[in-house]
Design a protein around this motif. Structure first.
Motif, PDB file in Angstrom:
ATOM      1  N   GLN A  25       0.991  -1.228   0.015  1.00  0.00           N
ATOM      2  CA  GLN A  25      -0.062   0.016  -0.163  1.00  0.00           C
ATOM      3  C   GLN A  25       1.031   1.265   0.060  1.00  0.00           C
ATOM      4  OE1 GLN A  25      -2.768  -0.287   3.298  1.00  0.00           O
ATOM      5  NE2 GLN A  25      -3.948  -1.928   2.452  1.00  0.00           N
ATOM      6  N   LYS A  26       1.882   1.235   0.796  1.00  0.00           N
ATOM      7  CA  LYS A  26       2.852   2.369   0.624  1.00  0.00           C
ATOM      8  C   LYS A  26       3.500   2.594  -0.331  1.00  0.00           C
ATOM      9  CE  LYS A  26       3.554   2.573   5.729  1.00  0.00           C
ATOM     10  NZ  LYS A  26       4.433   2.350   6.777  1.00  0.00           N
ATOM     11  N   LEU A  27       3.820   1.414  -1.158  1.00  0.00           N
ATOM     12  CA  LEU A  27       4.502   1.874  -2.425  1.00  0.00           C
ATOM     13  C   LEU A  27       3.556   2.305  -3.373  1.00  0.00           C
ATOM     14  CD1 LEU A  27       6.473  -1.740  -2.587  1.00  0.00           C
ATOM     15  CD2 LEU A  27       7.527   0.522  -2.305  1.00  0.00           C
ATOM     16  N   ASP A  28       2.270   1.811  -3.374  1.00  0.00           N
ATOM     17  CA  ASP A  28       1.207   2.258  -4.276  1.00  0.00           C
ATOM     18  C   ASP A  28       1.090   3.911  -3.930  1.00  0.00           C
ATOM     19  OD1 ASP A  28       1.013  -0.272  -5.486  1.00  0.00           O
ATOM     20  OD2 ASP A  28      -0.744  -0.698  -4.196  1.00  0.00           O
ATOM     21  N   GLU A  29       0.933   4.198  -2.800  1.00  0.00           N
ATOM     22  CA  GLU A  29       0.864   5.689  -2.386  1.00  0.00           C
ATOM     23  C   GLU A  29       1.950   6.371  -2.877  1.00  0.00           C
ATOM     24  OE1 GLU A  29       0.149   5.731   1.590  1.00  0.00           O
ATOM     25  OE2 GLU A  29      -1.813   5.100   1.813  1.00  0.00           O
ATOM     26  N   ALA A  30       3.143   5.793  -2.727  1.00  0.00           N
ATOM     27  CA  ALA A  30       4.397   6.576  -3.210  1.00  0.00           C
ATOM     28  C   ALA A  30       4.394   6.679  -4.493  1.00  0.00           C
ATOM     29  CB  ALA A  30       5.761   5.927  -2.479  1.00  0.00           C
ATOM     30  N   SER A  31       4.070   5.644  -5.490  1.00  0.00           N
ATOM     31  CA  SER A  31       3.823   5.614  -6.703  1.00  0.00           C
ATOM     32  C   SER A  31       3.010   6.733  -7.361  1.00  0.00           C
ATOM     33  CB  SER A  31       3.572   4.166  -7.264  1.00  0.00           C
ATOM     34  OG  SER A  31       3.306   4.258  -8.740  1.00  0.00           O
ATOM     35  N   GLU A  32       1.651   6.632  -6.523  1.00  0.00           N
ATOM     36  CA  GLU A  32       0.611   7.768  -6.927  1.00  0.00           C
ATOM     37  C   GLU A  32       1.302   9.208  -6.721  1.00  0.00           C
ATOM     38  OE1 GLU A  32      -2.812   6.699  -4.747  1.00  0.00           O
ATOM     39  OE2 GLU A  32      -3.291   4.957  -5.975  1.00  0.00           O
ATOM     40  N   ALA A  34       4.342  10.158  -6.636  1.00  0.00           N
ATOM     41  CA  ALA A  34       5.318  10.176  -7.677  1.00  0.00           C
ATOM     42  C   ALA A  34       4.851  10.803  -8.882  1.00  0.00           C
ATOM     43  CB  ALA A  34       6.441   9.166  -7.878  1.00  0.00           C
ATOM     44  N   LYS A  35       3.626   9.928  -9.385  1.00  0.00           N
ATOM     45  CA  LYS A  35       2.866  10.188 -10.519  1.00  0.00           C
ATOM     46  C   LYS A  35       2.455  11.756 -10.483  1.00  0.00           C
ATOM     47  CE  LYS A  35       1.726   5.604 -11.951  1.00  0.00           C
ATOM     48  NZ  LYS A  35       0.479   4.725 -12.339  1.00  0.00           N
TER      49      LYS A  35
END
Length: 351
Positions: A25-32, A34-35
């Motif tokens: 989840q944190k990776l997804d949040e970080a990816s979002e 970043a996007k």
């Protein structure tokens, strides 16, 4: 207790799967994030480019507007300068016309008039002129009275009387035998030129007399013998001044026997002659008429008839021809005194 302890352990130590999920989840949040950050950066870049374009467009528009305004202002300035130049030229022409008119008026006043103050002086002298004219008329009437009958022996024969009367009717100004008359005429011309009398008696020249006028009058008297043409002075007022000087001299020599006869081809020109002679000689409207003073004619035939009657009556007709007369009738040339003002030569015979 053992059972209880085994049941509480999973809560105290999360499983590996839960940790993986949280990390995902944190990776997804970080990816979002970043996007989102990348999108924000792209938008910022786009906005910066748009701002640069807008600034360039604004600068271009400002330059175009400034160019148009400069062009419009240039046209307005040119049009204004053109109008001002036209007005300047118009004013210059008007000023030149006024200067020429002023110079012409000054010349006329210098050569034909003595100034506005002379008119006032003439009005002041009106009563004096009236008395002088009345006394002269009275003297003439007394001279015509026959107070005593003439002796029969004193009456000359008809032929002798005609010869005696005809002698003064043909005055000569250039013959050696008339030196006394020549000296008198020259003395009068010098007096008119050097000592003008603006308040003199009627029929005496009252205007400023320049050397050029004296030369014309002297040429008519002494070179042409009182019978000839003078080139026009370029102005009717100037011609009237010369004719007035001639009339004044003849009145000094022959008195009321002199009868000026003026020929001009229109009532307007005759009106100018009448006003000019009144002004230059100090005479009045009563001095213009068929039986006394100056007589005005529009045609040569009645003038010749009048001159012939005056000669038969022992008078001295002085024929004055205006410059506008293109031809001079031969019938006028038979009389002892005539003065014609010739226009500028344009070719062709004069008579």
């Amino acid at each position: 207790m053992a059972a209880t302890a085994s049941s509480d352990f999973p809560e105290a130590a999360p499983s590996q799967e839960a940790l993986q999920d949280t990390a995902a989840q944190k990776l997804d949040e970080a990816s979002e994030l970043a996007k989102f950050i990348a999108e924000l950066r792209q938008e910022r870049t786009a906005l910066q480019q748009e701002i640069v374009q807008m600034q360039a467009t604004r600068s271009r528009l400002l330059q175009e507007q400034l160019g148009e305004m400069q062009s419009v202002m240039g046209r307005l300035v040119q049009e204004s300068l053109g109008e001002l130049e036209k007005r300047k030229q118009t004013l210059q022409i008007a000023v030149e016309q006024l200067e020429r008119r002023q110079e012409r008026i000054r010349n006329e006043m210098r050569t034909s008039f003595a100034g506005v103050s002379q008119d006032l002086a003439i009005k002041v002298q009106g009563f004096k002129e009236y008395l002088v004219g009345s006394l002269q008329d009275l003297v003439s009437s007394v001279e015509e009275l026959e107070l005593a009958p003439k002796p029969q022996a004193a009456e000359p024969p008809p032929m002798q009387e005609q010869k005696g009367r005809g002698a003064p009717d043909s005055p000569q100004f250039s013959e050696p035998g008339f030196q006394k008359t020549v000296k008198q005429i020259r003395r009068l011309l010098d007096q008119y030129r050097n000592q003008p009398d603006y308040y003199g008696a009627p029929w005496q020249l009252r205007r400023t007399f320049e050397p050029i006028h004296a030369e014309r009058v002297a040429d008519w008297f002494f070179t042409q013998g009182g019978r000839g043409a003078l080139r026009t002075m370029g102005s009717r007022l100037q011609n009237i001044l010369i004719a007035s000087a001639v009339i004044s001299v003849l009145y000094k020599l022959y008195g009321r026997r002199v009868r000026p006869l003026i020929l001009a081809n229109s009532p307007e020109r005759l009106g100018e002659w009448r006003r000019g002679l009144q002004d230059c000689l100090g005479i009045s409207r009563g001095d213009f008429g068929p039986e006394r003073g100056v007589v005005l004619f529009e045609e040569a035939a009645p003038l010749a008839q009048k001159a012939d009657r005056l000669v038969k009556e022992g008078m001295l007709p002085l024929i004055v021809v205006d410059e506008t007369e293109e031809k001079v009738s031969l019938s006028l040339l038979q009389f002892p005194l005539w003065l014609a003002f010739a226009p500028e030569p344009v070719g062709g015979p004069m008579f």
